[in-house]
Design a protein around this motif. Sequence first.
Motif, short mmCIF file in Angstrom:
data_model
loop_
_atom_site.label_atom_id
_atom_site.label_comp_id
_atom_site.label_asym_id
_atom_site.label_seq_id
_atom_site.Cartn_x
_atom_site.Cartn_y
_atom_site.Cartn_z
N ASN A 738 17.78 11.05 39.87
CA ASN A 738 18.26 11.57 41.16
C ASN A 738 17.24 11.33 42.27
OD1 ASN A 738 20.74 12.43 40.34
ND2 ASN A 738 20.18 14.59 40.07
N ASP A 770 10.21 14.56 45.35
CA ASP A 770 10.35 13.25 46.04
C ASP A 770 10.28 13.48 47.55
OD1 ASP A 770 13.12 13.44 47.36
OD2 ASP A 770 13.57 14.01 45.24
N THR A 789 29.13 15.78 43.54
CA THR A 789 28.29 14.57 43.73
C THR A 789 28.49 14.01 45.14
OG1 THR A 789 27.79 12.37 42.89
CG2 THR A 789 30.09 13.04 42.77
N THR A 790 27.44 13.38 45.59
CA THR A 790 27.56 12.73 46.91
C THR A 790 27.50 11.21 46.74
OG1 THR A 790 25.19 12.92 47.17
CG2 THR A 790 26.54 14.63 48.23
N LYS A 791 27.44 10.79 45.47
CA LYS A 791 27.26 9.35 45.21
C LYS A 791 28.62 8.73 44.88
CE LYS A 791 22.86 10.58 43.25
NZ LYS A 791 22.17 10.82 42.00
P1 ADP Z 1 25.19 12.62 40.39
O1 ADP Z 1 23.80 12.20 40.31
O2 ADP Z 1 26.10 11.97 39.48
O3 ADP Z 1 25.71 12.71 41.78
P2 ADP Z 1 23.98 15.13 39.89
O4 ADP Z 1 24.55 16.45 39.44
O5 ADP Z 1 22.85 14.63 39.22
O6 ADP Z 1 25.19 14.16 39.88
O7 ADP Z 1 23.61 15.39 41.36
C1 ADP Z 1 24.49 16.02 42.25
C2 ADP Z 1 24.15 15.71 43.72
O8 ADP Z 1 22.95 16.40 44.11
C3 ADP Z 1 23.90 14.33 44.03
O9 ADP Z 1 25.11 13.58 44.27
C4 ADP Z 1 23.06 14.42 45.28
O10 ADP Z 1 23.85 14.51 46.45
C5 ADP Z 1 22.31 15.67 45.14
N1 ADP Z 1 20.91 15.43 44.71
C6 ADP Z 1 20.42 15.53 43.49
N2 ADP Z 1 19.13 15.27 43.45
C7 ADP Z 1 18.78 14.96 44.73
C8 ADP Z 1 17.56 14.57 45.37
N3 ADP Z 1 16.41 14.45 44.68
N4 ADP Z 1 17.57 14.37 46.71
C9 ADP Z 1 18.73 14.49 47.40
N5 ADP Z 1 19.89 14.84 46.86
C10 ADP Z 1 19.92 15.05 45.55
#
Ligand code: ADP
Length: 867
Positions: A738, A770, A789-791
Amino acid sequence: MPVIAILIGLVAGLAVWVVLDQVQSRAVERIFGRELSMRLDLRARESLIRFDQYMTNYAATTRLLANHRRLAQYLEPLFWFPGEEVDPIVYDEFRPFWLPDFFGRNALLAPSHVLLVDSRGQVREVYQAGDAPLPPELQGNVAQWLGAGDDMQTVLARFGDRPYLVVSDQVEDAGGYTMGSLLVVVPVDADFLTASEGSFSADRSAVALVDADEQRILASNEPQRLMPGTALSEWTDTYLVTSQSLPAYEGSNWNMLFTTFIPQQIVAKMSGKVVDFERNQRLIAALVFIAVFTLVIYLVSARLNKVLKRMTRFSQRALGIEQPGFQRGGNQLVLLEEWMQHFTSLVLRAREEMRRKHEHEMRETEALKAAIMEASLDSIVTLNRAGSVIDYNPTAERTLGFDRQTIIGTDFVRAHVSPTHRAIFVGLLQESNRRGNLGERPHARTELEAIRADGQVFPIEVSIVPIELDNERVYTLYIHDITKRKETEREIKGLARFASESPSPILRVNGAARIVYANAASQPLIAAWQTRLGGPLPERWCGQVRRALQDGGTYEEDDDLGATIYSLLFVPIQELGYVNIYARDITAVRRAEQESRQHQAELVHVCRLSTMGEVATGMAHELNQPLSAIVNYANGASRRLKSGSGDNETLVDAMTHISGQARRAGEIIKRLRALVGKQQPIRSVVDLNYLVREVCGFVEFETAKLEMQIEQRLWAEPIPVDVDLVQIEQVLLNLVRNALDALEECPVGGRSLVISTRRTDGRAMVGVRDNGPGIPAERMDQLFDPFFTTKESGMGMGLPISLTILEDHQGTIRAESELGVGTLFHVELPVAVSEAVAGQQGAPEAQPVTAEAPVRTERRMAEGMHG
Ligand code: ADP
């Protein structure tokens, strides 16, 4: 004192003497007189009996003679003719042929005459023993002296002035024919009387035949003293005279008496002896009395002395009074009387005080009793023997509703006991009587229904105590209103049904782990345990029961019986020594858990696969490097071999490079397999720093692509954590990925990712920081929601699964973020307990990479999700 005692003894002895003289002499005289007259009477009777006996002997001898064969033969009628006048033949010199000496042989005096008389009464032959001539009355016809018919006759006759015994008997022949009569004549003279009395007259008493009309002696056995012809009155001064009539000798020609004479001298001598005896006795009595009385007086006096001394001490000690009299001497009886008076007055005073005290106590007792009656929570009713109320306390007034004045005197049973329970009450009364008589306890008690004054019926408990008064037995009734208790009992009974009606098994076991109660729902459980009600619990649960009873704690354990799984809750009741066991059938729950665990594992695996899909791309690229290096080295080596230009050293160097690159490729593939493999969660103690290094290794390709390096700020010492290695690596990999995703947005050269580890008391911590764009505040709450998720290619499952994994490991995860500055994910785990083992593991490099061969000190199948 002894002198006084002797004097008193003498006086008493004298008095006894006088009294005995007065009383005993007269009594003795009276008794003696009576005794004497009885003895005289007896003596006279005995004499008469002897006289009579003597005459009877003559009669018997005469009969013997008359029946003699010789006489019968002699009287044969051949010799004697009827009507013939004859002069009798007189034998005076010799005994005739027909007269054997029977009299001499029978020790009887010889008769003076024996006459043979013919059948007409004519004397035929006479035997004359002495000189005395045959009395004229017996000459000629003697028919009047013969007995009538066959009878023999014994007659005392008087011929002239002399008495004779005339005995007649008939002479019969062998055929019973009367041949004639025999007449025996004996003069009753001194010799006759002496012979008749035998030795009996040796005591100088005499006997005589007396003419009753003339009161004159005709013959006596002592003619010198009691001359025949003298009047009886002449002898009454010198003799005690007893006369008895002789009625047996009927046919006599005179009125005769048999008289006994006992000389007055003998009587006087006897009475003298009695008087002497009596006097001696009196003397002895008096002397004994004197001795005893003196001794008694002496002993009493000695005792009195002692008593007086003791009383002096007693008075001084107990009553505090001085009694100087005892010391000063004098008449002790007077002193004693004085003392007694004084003592009595003191005792009276003390008694008066005691009476007052007693009255006071009685009043207090009465007050106390009244207070008890007043304050008693129970109704107290007293009945007399007839069952009527004689006392009624205020509680009874309130409970039973009657006024005391109204109820007193009425019949208790009729007023207060419901008709259906009257027989029970009467039975209880009888039982209390029986127990009272035997002195048994406790008192009789029972429950029954009472009636209040307003007619309301309510339950009571009544106990009857019989009380014995001086002249009567009364009964005290203790009545307790048990309406509330009954209600409570009903409620308890109702509550008790909860257990029996419960669909889940409920059991109760005692301290010995025996089942004392089991509800209906327990049957399958009991059957599975192969026991029964009253039987023991299975061995594996006995310890649990003991533990629960000992420490009072509640324990919950699962019992997997194969087909069914029960959750057993052990709840001790220490004060009663019981343990209640509440069982729950949790088979379905456990199955659901199992399934959910499986699903979760599968989900985790899917997630891992998705993560790995991306990682694998990098790794495949990474794999290219060693593979193309191997190809290059192999090609170079083969070219050199073909051309023959390659020396050995160069070839060996190429080979070494080839094998080094091949190992590198193998390791990359191993990592992939480890990440992708689906396996059962296994806990082991590993170093957290090692895990961080491993994860950094996985993403080397990606970091290289981003032209950056992960900064590792690791704790100097190994941090042992008891975790599932693959799962925690997945968490850390997820956070790192992430962060790398976020850093993509930062310009090259400005990207920073720091992973730090730390240890505090019992907690191991990892920070992943980070300097990416950060997370907007409004999203912070949603980070751990599934599918957030934002991805574009994201699943939104990374953080939720990480959270689940950490919760399983009693760990936590939280995020801090600031827009434009960066994001920090903070993970915490408990430090492993077996720290020493982790410490021994030394360098992290020694740790295994995969879960197939973990360096482990202990391993166990996890229960539930992980624990
Ligand atoms: P995914 O990685 O599949 O999106 P995750 O549950 O791991 O699912 O993460 C959820 C969301 O949290 C991510 O889509 C992101 O928007 C946010 N996120 C997670 N880790 C970070 C980070 N280190 N910096 C910014 N946003 C983050």
